[in-house]
Scaffold this motif. Sequence first.
Motif, short mmCIF file in Angstrom:
data_model
loop_
_atom_site.label_atom_id
_atom_site.label_comp_id
_atom_site.label_asym_id
_atom_site.label_seq_id
_atom_site.Cartn_x
_atom_site.Cartn_y
_atom_site.Cartn_z
N LEU A 1 -1.68 7.51 -36.33
CA LEU A 1 -2.59 8.03 -35.24
C LEU A 1 -3.44 6.48 -35.20
O LEU A 1 -4.01 6.28 -35.95
CB LEU A 1 -3.19 9.20 -36.04
N GLY A 2 -4.59 6.90 -34.08
CA GLY A 2 -5.74 6.07 -34.00
C GLY A 2 -7.18 6.08 -34.62
O GLY A 2 -6.73 7.72 -34.47
N ARG A 3 -7.55 5.57 -35.17
CA ARG A 3 -8.88 5.61 -35.42
C ARG A 3 -10.12 4.70 -34.81
O ARG A 3 -10.07 4.45 -34.20
CB ARG A 3 -8.70 5.35 -37.19
N PRO A 4 -11.32 5.48 -34.77
CA PRO A 4 -13.05 4.88 -34.04
C PRO A 4 -12.51 3.79 -34.14
O PRO A 4 -12.92 3.05 -33.26
CB PRO A 4 -13.13 5.68 -35.20
N ARG A 5 -12.03 3.21 -35.70
CA ARG A 5 -12.43 1.04 -35.74
C ARG A 5 -11.45 0.93 -34.72
O ARG A 5 -11.50 -0.44 -34.76
CB ARG A 5 -11.95 0.88 -36.95
N ASP A 6 -10.47 1.59 -34.35
CA ASP A 6 -9.52 1.29 -33.77
C ASP A 6 -9.61 0.47 -32.16
O ASP A 6 -9.84 -0.46 -31.04
CB ASP A 6 -7.96 1.40 -33.42
N ILE A 7 -10.75 1.59 -31.78
CA ILE A 7 -11.10 1.48 -30.22
C ILE A 7 -12.56 0.57 -30.12
O ILE A 7 -13.05 -0.25 -29.02
CB ILE A 7 -11.60 2.73 -30.30
#
Length: 264
Positions: free
Chosen positions: A228-234
């Motif tokens: 899953l994506g995490r906020p830090r990825d964005i």
Amino acid sequence: MDLQLKGKSVIVTGGASNIGREIVLGFAAEGANITIGDIDSQQADEVSKEALERGASSVQVAKTDVTDLAQVERLFTKAAESYGKIDVLVNNVGWDKLMYFTETTPEFWQRIIQVNYVGVLNCTHAALKLMIPARQGAIISISSDASRQGEPREAVYGGTKAAVNSFMKTIAKENGRYGIRCNVVCPGVTVPETAQEVGGSSMWAQTGEMFTTEQFEKIAKALPLRKLGRPRDIAGAVAFLASPVAGHITGQVLSVSGGYSMIG
């Protein structure tokens, strides 16, 4: 790599929770001067404290409903008066509730349109009034891969985010001559890691209303990166696009979704 963001004046809307929070902290680590515009000022105050600990040059909070142009203009006035300019705007505010289109109402449509699209119009308009005379600036809008693929239970939301994509491309073409770059980041499913990362007004405040644990597992397994994506990825993608390092990139829509969409 030094992203050359130290001392830059950055506005992040919806900076109190989830993706917005991590975007704020990402700019903080680069030494930026940050203005958080969020309807949840209490949660934003907590983020501002953490941002200072992470290295922000300065952080301030302006309680802002992005659907209200007068409040948006006050946000930009506060940032400009405090830091002398606006270098970066991140249009991050977003809201949705998963429902099939036949279950929705006109009142729901209007809320989705106001928060996800009109809010971007309001903030971008206010930003351009300051960036054009300065002949510089970067605007990054947070969209969604639902705008590129089509996603069940996100018909209206995906439509507003597709509008954001098109709008930002047009703004990039109109304002490149002033040295203003405009880009879009499209997250996939991006999940906060702890309850402390979201405020009470966030659509993630009640995670179970969005997705079940089993659904999260299925989503992760379906992605090429199997996570899953995490906020830090964005946040990393946003900081890059905001920086002078990305000085020849404009009008682009970048998916940061673990490979959910791969559009050439």
